[in-house]
Structure formats: C-alpha cells, structure tokens
Design a protein around this motif. Structure first.
Motif, PDB file in Angstrom:
ATOM      1  N   ILE A 291     -22.369  47.723  -2.294  1.00 38.68           N
ATOM      2  CA  ILE A 291     -23.289  47.377  -1.207  1.00 38.68           C
ATOM      3  C   ILE A 291     -23.581  45.877  -1.275  1.00 38.68           C
ATOM      4  O   ILE A 291     -23.967  45.356  -2.308  1.00 38.68           O
ATOM      5  N   GLU A 292     -23.367  45.190  -0.150  1.00 39.23           N
ATOM      6  CA  GLU A 292     -23.567  43.739  -0.122  1.00 39.23           C
ATOM      7  C   GLU A 292     -24.616  43.302   0.888  1.00 39.23           C
ATOM      8  O   GLU A 292     -24.763  42.116   1.165  1.00 39.23           O
ATOM      9  N   THR A 293     -25.367  44.251   1.421  1.00 35.81           N
ATOM     10  CA  THR A 293     -26.342  43.918   2.462  1.00 35.81           C
ATOM     11  C   THR A 293     -27.787  44.115   1.996  1.00 35.81           C
ATOM     12  O   THR A 293     -28.702  44.082   2.817  1.00 35.81           O
ATOM     13  N   VAL A 294     -27.991  44.333   0.713  1.00 31.58           N
ATOM     14  CA  VAL A 294     -29.330  44.516   0.157  1.00 31.58           C
ATOM     15  C   VAL A 294     -29.537  43.482  -0.940  1.00 31.58           C
ATOM     16  O   VAL A 294     -28.613  43.152  -1.684  1.00 31.58           O
ATOM     17  N   TYR A 295     -30.760  42.987  -1.007  1.00 24.63           N
ATOM     18  CA  TYR A 295     -31.136  42.000  -2.021  1.00 24.63           C
ATOM     19  C   TYR A 295     -32.225  42.578  -2.900  1.00 24.63           C
ATOM     20  O   TYR A 295     -33.004  43.429  -2.459  1.00 24.63           O
TER      21      TYR A 295
ATOM     22  N   LEU B 194     -36.773  45.640  -2.616  1.00 26.04           N
ATOM     23  CA  LEU B 194     -35.455  45.714  -1.990  1.00 26.04           C
ATOM     24  C   LEU B 194     -35.580  45.251  -0.550  1.00 26.04           C
ATOM     25  O   LEU B 194     -36.528  45.627   0.150  1.00 26.04           O
ATOM     26  N   LYS B 195     -34.620  44.424  -0.112  1.00 34.16           N
ATOM     27  CA  LYS B 195     -34.620  43.888   1.251  1.00 34.16           C
ATOM     28  C   LYS B 195     -33.202  43.975   1.795  1.00 34.16           C
ATOM     29  O   LYS B 195     -32.247  43.763   1.062  1.00 34.16           O
ATOM     30  N   GLY B 196     -33.075  44.266   3.075  1.00 31.64           N
ATOM     31  CA  GLY B 196     -31.759  44.267   3.694  1.00 31.64           C
ATOM     32  C   GLY B 196     -31.502  45.495   4.528  1.00 31.64           C
ATOM     33  O   GLY B 196     -32.422  46.160   4.974  1.00 31.64           O
ATOM     34  N   THR B 197     -30.219  45.802   4.709  1.00 33.48           N
ATOM     35  CA  THR B 197     -29.789  46.915   5.555  1.00 33.48           C
ATOM     36  C   THR B 197     -28.848  47.819   4.772  1.00 33.48           C
ATOM     37  O   THR B 197     -27.981  47.338   4.053  1.00 33.48           O
ATOM     38  N   VAL B 198     -29.034  49.117   4.940  1.00 32.22           N
ATOM     39  CA  VAL B 198     -28.156  50.108   4.309  1.00 32.22           C
ATOM     40  C   VAL B 198     -27.696  51.101   5.376  1.00 32.22           C
ATOM     41  O   VAL B 198     -28.375  51.274   6.388  1.00 32.22           O
ATOM     42  N   PRO B 199     -26.557  51.750   5.145  1.00 29.79           N
ATOM     43  CA  PRO B 199     -26.040  52.674   6.152  1.00 29.79           C
ATOM     44  C   PRO B 199     -26.799  53.996   6.260  1.00 29.79           C
ATOM     45  O   PRO B 199     -26.733  54.659   7.286  1.00 29.79           O
ATOM     46  N   SER B 200     -27.508  54.411   5.205  1.00 34.00           N
ATOM     47  CA  SER B 200     -28.174  55.718   5.265  1.00 34.00           C
ATOM     48  C   SER B 200     -29.395  55.761   4.352  1.00 34.00           C
ATOM     49  O   SER B 200     -29.509  54.995   3.396  1.00 34.00           O
ATOM     50  N   GLN B 201     -30.277  56.715   4.649  1.00 37.02           N
ATOM     51  CA  GLN B 201     -31.460  56.927   3.814  1.00 37.02           C
ATOM     52  C   GLN B 201     -31.047  57.395   2.418  1.00 37.02           C
ATOM     53  O   GLN B 201     -31.715  57.111   1.439  1.00 37.02           O
ATOM     54  N   GLU B 202     -29.928  58.095   2.340  1.00 40.03           N
ATOM     55  CA  GLU B 202     -29.412  58.563   1.050  1.00 40.03           C
ATOM     56  C   GLU B 202     -29.155  57.380   0.104  1.00 40.03           C
ATOM     57  O   GLU B 202     -29.456  57.451  -1.083  1.00 40.03           O
ATOM     58  N   ILE B 203     -28.639  56.287   0.644  1.00 36.88           N
ATOM     59  CA  ILE B 203     -28.380  55.091  -0.158  1.00 36.88           C
ATOM     60  C   ILE B 203     -29.707  54.475  -0.619  1.00 36.88           C
ATOM     61  O   ILE B 203     -29.844  54.069  -1.770  1.00 36.88           O
ATOM     62  N   VAL B 204     -30.679  54.415   0.281  1.00 34.57           N
ATOM     63  CA  VAL B 204     -32.002  53.901  -0.092  1.00 34.57           C
ATOM     64  C   VAL B 204     -32.559  54.718  -1.252  1.00 34.57           C
ATOM     65  O   VAL B 204     -33.043  54.167  -2.247  1.00 34.57           O
TER      66      VAL B 204
ATOM     67  N   GLU C 239     -40.437  48.840  -3.862  1.00 38.98           N
ATOM     68  CA  GLU C 239     -40.876  48.615  -2.488  1.00 38.98           C
ATOM     69  C   GLU C 239     -39.647  48.548  -1.572  1.00 38.98           C
ATOM     70  O   GLU C 239     -38.723  47.789  -1.827  1.00 38.98           O
ATOM     71  N   THR C 240     -39.637  49.377  -0.530  1.00 37.53           N
ATOM     72  CA  THR C 240     -38.484  49.436   0.370  1.00 37.53           C
ATOM     73  C   THR C 240     -38.867  49.176   1.826  1.00 37.53           C
ATOM     74  O   THR C 240     -38.048  49.394   2.715  1.00 37.53           O
ATOM     75  N   ASN C 241     -40.086  48.685   2.085  1.00 45.31           N
ATOM     76  CA  ASN C 241     -40.500  48.509   3.474  1.00 45.31           C
ATOM     77  C   ASN C 241     -39.731  47.398   4.188  1.00 45.31           C
ATOM     78  O   ASN C 241     -39.861  47.252   5.391  1.00 45.31           O
ATOM     79  N   GLU C 242     -38.921  46.630   3.456  1.00 46.12           N
ATOM     80  CA  GLU C 242     -38.083  45.610   4.094  1.00 46.12           C
ATOM     81  C   GLU C 242     -36.609  46.022   4.130  1.00 46.12           C
ATOM     82  O   GLU C 242     -35.727  45.192   4.308  1.00 46.12           O
ATOM     83  N   VAL C 243     -36.362  47.325   3.948  1.00 44.73           N
ATOM     84  CA  VAL C 243     -35.000  47.857   4.041  1.00 44.73           C
ATOM     85  C   VAL C 243     -34.867  48.584   5.374  1.00 44.73           C
ATOM     86  O   VAL C 243     -35.697  49.432   5.718  1.00 44.73           O
ATOM     87  N   THR C 244     -33.816  48.265   6.115  1.00 38.15           N
ATOM     88  CA  THR C 244     -33.535  48.900   7.394  1.00 38.15           C
ATOM     89  C   THR C 244     -32.357  49.844   7.231  1.00 38.15           C
ATOM     90  O   THR C 244     -31.335  49.472   6.636  1.00 38.15           O
ATOM     91  N   VAL C 245     -32.503  51.056   7.743  1.00 37.97           N
ATOM     92  CA  VAL C 245     -31.408  52.029   7.723  1.00 37.97           C
ATOM     93  C   VAL C 245     -30.722  51.972   9.082  1.00 37.97           C
ATOM     94  O   VAL C 245     -31.355  52.104  10.115  1.00 37.97           O
ATOM     95  N   GLY C 246     -29.414  51.770   9.037  1.00 38.55           N
ATOM     96  CA  GLY C 246     -28.711  51.745  10.316  1.00 38.55           C
ATOM     97  C   GLY C 246     -27.396  51.053  10.284  1.00 38.55           C
ATOM     98  O   GLY C 246     -26.925  50.416   9.475  1.00 38.55           O
TER      99      GLY C 246
END
Length: 125
Positions: free
Chosen positions: A77-81, A91-101, A118-125
C-alpha cells in the motif's frame, strides 16, 4: 517501495523481523556515573524507541511502518502515511476497502508503545 523507505527513507534490512527492541539502558560507564551521583538509569519511553533501540522522536511511527512492511497484506500500500502523536498512531491517506483499514489498525495496535490508532484522516474508496 516499502513503508520504511517511502516514509522515512530507510531500507528494510534483509531477514529483518519486527521484534521489539529491548528497553534502552544507559551504557555501563554512564550508569555507574549516575549511580555514584545518585541518578537513575535512563529509559526511553516505548513510543520513542527507534528501530534499533535508540531514542527516536518518530520511533513508534517507524516501528509501525516496519510492521506494515512485514505483513504481505498491506506491504504494497502506497497511499497511506503513518505519523504519531505521542502514543497514538495516526494514519492518513486513501485505501481501497474498510478491510484494509481494519488490518492496518490491528497491526498498528500490536506495536509496543501504541495506545490507540486514529483513522479519521483515512478515506475508503
């Protein structure tokens, strides 16, 4: 590119395991000097423990990145920091699914020194 390299410019060591470093103890000469002066041995808080047992302001975040590198489900995964606020992993960024989060949170919570994620800055999509 792995988490450690992408986020911190560090290479993952060959055959490196995600083993927690032992608590830092001051070198013997320093500890003896402190004992003579009435001081105590220094210990590094778990959230400041670096990859090799040294003090590191971002130690927890680096050890979380190391744990992510070691897990094949999230290693690419290269879209999360990863950052840290004290003992909280951020955690910040974008992931493809809630399962990954969920997987990232589980891994991060398992790292010594992490008291929350803290995951409130992670977007699923």
């Amino acid at each position: 590119m792995g988490w450690l390299k992408r986020l911190f410019g560090l290479e993952k060591l060959e055959n490196q395991e995600t083993v927690e470093a032992p608590a830092y103890q001051a070198p013997v000469a320093e500890a003896q000097a402190q004992a003579q002066s009435g001081g105590s041995a220094q210990t590094i808080p778990p959230e400041r423990m670096g990859l090799n047992g040294e003090y590191d302001q971002s130690g927890l975040a680096k050890r979380v990145a190391q744990a992510f590198d070691a897990n094949p489900d999230v290693a690419d995964i290269e879209t999360v920091y990863v950052a840290q606020l004290g003992t909280t992993v951020v955690l910040k960024g974008t992931v493809p699914s809630q399962e990954i989060v969920n997987k990232l949170v589980t891994i991060a919570k398992g790292v010594k020194g992490a008291t929350g994620v803290e995951t409130n800055e992670v977007t699923v999509g």
